[in-house]
Structures are given as C-alpha cells and as structure tokens.
Design an enzyme around this catalytic site. Structure first.
Site, mmCIF file in Angstrom:
data_model
loop_
_atom_site.group_PDB
_atom_site.id
_atom_site.type_symbol
_atom_site.label_atom_id
_atom_site.label_comp_id
_atom_site.label_asym_id
_atom_site.label_seq_id
_atom_site.Cartn_x
_atom_site.Cartn_y
_atom_site.Cartn_z
ATOM 1 N N HIS A 306 0.724 -1.167 -0.191
ATOM 2 C CA HIS A 306 -0.088 -0.048 -0.007
ATOM 3 C C HIS A 306 0.854 1.250 -0.024
ATOM 4 O O HIS A 306 1.888 1.358 0.586
ATOM 5 C CB HIS A 306 -0.877 -0.037 1.165
ATOM 6 C CG HIS A 306 -1.886 0.787 1.159
ATOM 7 N ND1 HIS A 306 -1.858 2.167 1.408
ATOM 8 C CD2 HIS A 306 -3.315 0.583 0.610
ATOM 9 C CE1 HIS A 306 -2.913 2.867 1.139
ATOM 10 N NE2 HIS A 306 -3.924 1.905 0.730
ATOM 11 N N ASP A 363 -7.971 -5.417 0.127
ATOM 12 C CA ASP A 363 -8.638 -6.339 -0.922
ATOM 13 C C ASP A 363 -8.290 -7.701 -0.693
ATOM 14 O O ASP A 363 -8.666 -8.553 -1.576
ATOM 15 C CB ASP A 363 -8.104 -5.701 -2.154
ATOM 16 C CG ASP A 363 -8.639 -4.450 -2.642
ATOM 17 O OD1 ASP A 363 -9.952 -4.303 -2.649
ATOM 18 O OD2 ASP A 363 -8.027 -3.796 -3.459
HETATM 19 N N1 ACO Z 1 4.145 -7.683 -4.702
HETATM 20 C C1 ACO Z 1 5.631 -7.623 -4.765
HETATM 21 N N2 ACO Z 1 6.236 -6.340 -4.434
HETATM 22 C C2 ACO Z 1 5.693 -5.398 -4.258
HETATM 23 C C3 ACO Z 1 4.252 -5.424 -4.179
HETATM 24 C C4 ACO Z 1 3.506 -6.380 -4.265
HETATM 25 N N3 ACO Z 1 2.340 -6.533 -4.230
HETATM 26 N N4 ACO Z 1 4.115 -4.217 -3.786
HETATM 27 C C5 ACO Z 1 5.084 -3.296 -3.787
HETATM 28 N N5 ACO Z 1 5.976 -4.129 -3.882
HETATM 29 C C6 ACO Z 1 7.568 -3.699 -4.192
HETATM 30 C C7 ACO Z 1 7.820 -2.937 -5.249
HETATM 31 O O1 ACO Z 1 8.305 -3.730 -6.417
HETATM 32 C C8 ACO Z 1 8.838 -2.066 -4.831
HETATM 33 O O2 ACO Z 1 10.073 -2.794 -4.521
HETATM 34 P P1 ACO Z 1 11.807 -2.121 -4.713
HETATM 35 O O3 ACO Z 1 11.843 -1.328 -3.755
HETATM 36 O O4 ACO Z 1 12.629 -3.090 -4.802
HETATM 37 O O5 ACO Z 1 11.485 -1.369 -6.243
HETATM 38 C C9 ACO Z 1 8.588 -1.764 -3.345
HETATM 39 O O6 ACO Z 1 7.633 -2.980 -2.919
HETATM 40 C C10 ACO Z 1 7.642 -0.383 -3.010
HETATM 41 O O7 ACO Z 1 6.574 -0.446 -3.668
HETATM 42 P P2 ACO Z 1 6.200 0.565 -4.809
HETATM 43 O O8 ACO Z 1 5.736 0.048 -6.192
HETATM 44 O O9 ACO Z 1 6.985 1.723 -4.684
HETATM 45 O O10 ACO Z 1 4.625 0.958 -3.972
HETATM 46 P P3 ACO Z 1 3.712 2.058 -4.582
HETATM 47 O O11 ACO Z 1 3.262 2.725 -3.338
HETATM 48 O O12 ACO Z 1 4.140 2.685 -5.821
HETATM 49 O O13 ACO Z 1 2.526 1.054 -4.804
HETATM 50 C C11 ACO Z 1 0.577 -0.716 -4.618
HETATM 51 C C12 ACO Z 1 1.539 0.556 -3.976
HETATM 52 C C13 ACO Z 1 0.174 -0.141 -5.939
HETATM 53 C C14 ACO Z 1 -0.601 -0.731 -3.923
HETATM 54 C C15 ACO Z 1 1.456 -1.826 -4.926
HETATM 55 O O14 ACO Z 1 1.858 -2.281 -3.549
HETATM 56 C C16 ACO Z 1 0.780 -2.967 -5.522
HETATM 57 O O15 ACO Z 1 0.761 -2.895 -6.989
HETATM 58 N N6 ACO Z 1 0.148 -3.932 -4.915
HETATM 59 C C17 ACO Z 1 -0.652 -4.858 -5.558
HETATM 60 C C18 ACO Z 1 -1.951 -4.231 -6.037
HETATM 61 C C19 ACO Z 1 -2.959 -4.282 -4.864
HETATM 62 O O16 ACO Z 1 -3.157 -4.895 -4.094
HETATM 63 N N7 ACO Z 1 -3.572 -3.016 -5.134
HETATM 64 C C20 ACO Z 1 -4.548 -2.651 -3.968
HETATM 65 C C21 ACO Z 1 -4.056 -1.416 -3.105
HETATM 66 S S1 ACO Z 1 -5.242 -0.886 -1.941
HETATM 67 C C22 ACO Z 1 -6.467 -0.035 -2.848
HETATM 68 O O17 ACO Z 1 -6.141 0.642 -3.588
HETATM 69 C C23 ACO Z 1 -7.943 -0.217 -2.357
#
Ligand code: ACO
Length: 429
Positions: A306, A363
């Site tokens: 998140h 979710d």
């Molecule tokens: N699986 C694996 N790796 C992940 C995940 C994941 N679900 N989420 C984040 N990471 C990793 C990223 O690759 C990044 O790694 P790095 O530092 O080595 O590059 C690090 O964790 C930080 O993540 P960001 O992508 O910078 O986080 P951001 O805040 O941009 O994205 C998001 C947040 C979109 C929710 C992301 O965690 C994601 O895509 N999760 C899966 C989709 C999801 O569940 N979305 C629902 C969110 S809740 C809602 O909107 C109601």
C-alpha cells in the site's frame, strides 16, 4: 506562522509550514514558483498533499484509520453503513431525526427512469459491470438536468447526493442482472439500504431473497471499511474532475473508472484470480512468492502493499475476522481461504516483504467474503465502488464548498525536443 528557509541561487526564501490536527507536517509551496521560478516535482504524488481535508485520518506507520475522528474498528462494531455515510458527508454523526430524514430521502429516490433499462440490455452479456456502472452513473445526469448547475444551493446539493446514493445501488444490481441474463428487480421501500441491494441482486421471479443477518452485517462492515480512504487514486480523480465544476454524476463516473484498475480497487478481483491460479497450480505459495520477488517478472502479489500503510492495513485485520465468521456461518470450506492465509503467513516471514513493509491490504480477504455471498468475481470492484461512494461524495462536497477552491492543474517539467522547424514532406494538396 513558522517557516522553513530555502536557499536558492544565493537567496533565502521563507516557506510557510503547516501542521494538521494530528501533527502531520507540510511545507506550503503554493507561492514557490511565483517567488523563485521553481516548481516541486513529485511524480505519482507520493509526497504531495493536494488539499486540506477534515474527513479521514490515516497514520500508515501505526495502522490507524479514522473517519471524522472516530476509529474504524469502533464504527464497524457500533455503527451502520448508512450512519457512516452521513458522518462522512455531513461531518458529524446524525441525530435520530437527521438519520430518519436521510434514510427516507434515500428510499424516496430509489427508482431509476424506466428508459434506462434499455441501456443495460444494449450491452453484451459479458460486459464488465464496472464499465456499465460508470457509463450509467454518467447517464443518470441526463435525467436530472436540474441537478447539474455548477453553483447549487445546499438543498440542491443534498438532493443530488441522496439521489446518487440511492440510485447507484440500483444501477449496480441491474448491471449484475444484465451480466447473468436475469430480469431486473425493483427496490422494496420497507427494506433498509443493504437488504434492498441484496434483494435487487438475488431475488428472482421464482425465489425471493431474504437477507441473512450474519451476511447483512458482514456486508455492512465491508462497506464501512471501504467508505473512505482520503486522497487515494479514485478520490483524487473525483476531486480533479469536480474541480472543473463538472457535475457530481460526471465526477463519480470518473472515480469509478479510476477504481477499476488492478492496482487500486480492481485488486479484489485480481486477488481471487491469483488465489484460484495458485489452487489450480497445486497450492504451492513459494512459486508465486518467488515470482513476486523477481524484478524481471511483472507479477505482483495482489492484495499486498500500500502507498500509505507500512504496517498491517487495519481494514484487512477486520475483514479477515469476518471472513472466518461468514464462511463458518455458511458452512463453506473454501480452499481459497486456506491458500490466502498460508500465502499471507509465507509473505510476512519473507525478508523481501518484511524489508519493504508489504502487508495484506483491504482487498486481500474481501473477495473471499463476496465469493461466499455468491457475488461473481467481476462484481467485486462494483461492491467496492458502492462502499466508496459516500467517501467520494464527501470529498467532492468538501471541495466544492471551499470558497478558495480552484481548478486542479498540476505542472510538469518538459523533457521533449527543443524548438526546431517544421519539415515539409509534401502531403498537403
Ligand atoms: N508484490 C511484490 N512486490 C511489491 C508489491 C507486491 N504486491 N507491492 C510493492 N512491491 C515492491 C515494489 O516492487 C517495490 O520494490 P523495490 O523497492 O525493490 O523497487 C517496493 O515494494 C515498493 O513498492 P512501490 O511500487 O513503490 O509502492 P507503491 O506505493 O507505488 O504501490 C501498490 C502501492 C500499487 C498498492 C503496490 O503495492 C501494488 O501494486 N500492490 C498490488 C496491487 C494491490 O493490492 N492494490 C490494492 C491497493 S489497496 C487499494 O487501492 C484499495
């Protein structure tokens, strides 16, 4: 007023500092460009406050979520989705009289124009209900031209809000009926908001749906948990569109589209698809965890991570409890739930997820409850949209009633080609 000092090109500028009720700190850069020629650059707004808001407070490090100051767990235990909707939109818990008036208005507006039914039947049967919902919400505006004035009185705004709250659940239920090829079912004025929605979804000409109390309470809690989450992607979209003074129907329709994406509300559908894929693959989490960690693989663990929470999402904690309750109550033994729990445990002990502070989000478990309620997977994000509706409305109302409101318009740093002349390739007649 306290300020920060910014040194640029041997000149010192004073940048005003702002502090929120809970001690959140910000630098006010609204005058920065005018005074220094510089803008701030923050792609995807990870460190940018877009407004002052008194609706929802989140402390992502501590796992705190409050609506109008009240803790989410307390609201789930003691309140109802209707009361929470009022709280978010009007800023305070309603008196008994206010609550009754609010509910009566919602009951009164619970029909849609009969002509709209033909819109639904024009969609192919396999149409995604989020596409239908977004189009239908925008289409509602056509039937209420009197509610489209950009500068409404308080009464007109209330009228628009209650109509929308009431009719969107009808549109959602009709979108579902269309997708399964069944007859539309109308609301019953004697039923409450959620029982009515379930009735419109599941009553058929040969079998009436009678809401089960455990299921109704679980749905109420799910909707409360979804009701607001401050400046997320869809809410910011609603504010962005509304800032042009486009009407509420148009702004909410845009919010629904933003919610649809799998990185946002669409994740609840993606989680179930992922869990089903793991199940089909023999139930081994390791392979999927390795895929999620592999930077050359676009796969992510859906329902994990998140932008704001760097701790367990408090909503996921509550949903997980209800998941067990609902499945126990219905006597369902869903292998998907066991896979979800195992996957969570494996991820939470894996250094990759620990270092990045990736926890299950709202979710991760919600889809398992919807599935147990016989709601089809492609309707999950529609359910989220219904829950989020009061939050979107509250933000739109807060923004539109702010006398200092301006159209939202970020800037950019141009990185394209420098000025050069047109090259004539001889295509003009
Ligand atoms: N699986 C694996 N790796 C992940 C995940 C994941 N679900 N989420 C984040 N990471 C990793 C990223 O690759 C990044 O790694 P790095 O530092 O080595 O590059 C690090 O964790 C930080 O993540 P960001 O992508 O910078 O986080 P951001 O805040 O941009 O994205 C998001 C947040 C979109 C929710 C992301 O965690 C994601 O895509 N999760 C899966 C989709 C999801 O569940 N979305 C629902 C969110 S809740 C809602 O909107 C109601």
């Amino acid at each position: 007023m306290s300020t920060a000092k910014l040194e640029l090109n041997n000149k010192t500028y004073e940048v005003p500092l702002i502090e929120g009720t809970e001690g959140e700190k910000a630098m006010d850069v609204t005058r920065l460009r005018a005074e220094t020629g510089y803008i701030t650059l923050d792609p995807s707004y990870a460190n940018t406050g877009s407004c002052l808001s008194s609706i929802t407070y989140i402390d992502g490090d501590a796992g705190i979520l409050r609506y109008r100051g009240i803790d989410i767990a307390e609201l789930c235990e003691k309140s109802t989705f209707m009361e929470v909707s009022y709280l978010l939109i009007y800023g305070h818990l309603p008196s008994q009289e206010e609550y009754q008036r609010f509910k009566d208005k919602i009951t009164y507006h619970s029909l849609i124009h009969e002509d709209m039914k033909s819109f639904f039947t024009s969609y192919p049967g396999h149409a995604h209900p989020m596409a239908i919902l977004s189009a239908m919400v925008c289409s509602l505006s056509v039937y209420h031209p009197q509610l489209l004035k950009p500068d409404q009185t308080d009464e007109e705004r209330d009228e628009t809000i209650t109509r929308l709250l009431s009719k969107v659940r009808v549109l959602a239920a009709f979108a579902y009926k269309r997708s399964v090829g069944r007859a539309f079912v109308y609301t019953k004025p004697e039923l409450d908001y959620l029982s009515n929605f379930m009735h419109m979804m599941f009553t058929t000409p040969i079998q009436p749906y009678v809401a089960d109390e455990v299921i109704r309470k679980a749905l109420d809690v799910l909707f409360i948990l979804h009701a607001d989450h401050e400046q997320n992607c869809s809410t910011s979209t609603v504010r962005m569109v509304g800032s042009s003074k486009a009407n509420l129907f148009a702004a909410i329709s845009a919010g629904i589209c933003a919610l649809w994406g799998p990185l946002h509300g669409g994740a609840n559908q993606a989680v179930i698809e992922m869990l089903e894929a793991i199940n089909k693959d023999g139930g081994s989490y390791k392979k999927f965890i390795d895929k999620a960690k592999d930077k050359s693989d676009p796969f992510k663990l859906m329902g994990f991570g998140h932008r704001v929470y760097k701790n367990y999402d408090p909503r996921a904690q509550i949903i997980k409890k209800y998941c067990d309750k609902v499945l126990d109550h219905l006597g369902i033994n869903d292998p998907i739930l066991e896979i979800a729990k195992g996957l969570e445990e494996a991820a939470l002990t894996d250094p990759y997820f620990i270092e990045r502070k990736l926890y299950p989000n709202v979710d991760f478990y919600s889809g398992i409850i919807y599935r147990a309620m016989r709601i089809p997977t492609n309707m999950f994000t529609v359910m989220f949209a219904l829950g989020r509706l009061p939050g979107w409305i509250a933000h739109w109302k807060e923004m539109i009633e702010d006398p200092g409101m301006k159209i939202a318009r970020p800037r950019q740093i141009y990185t394209g080609e420098g000025h050069h002349n047109y090259v004539d390739i001889g295509i003009r007649p």
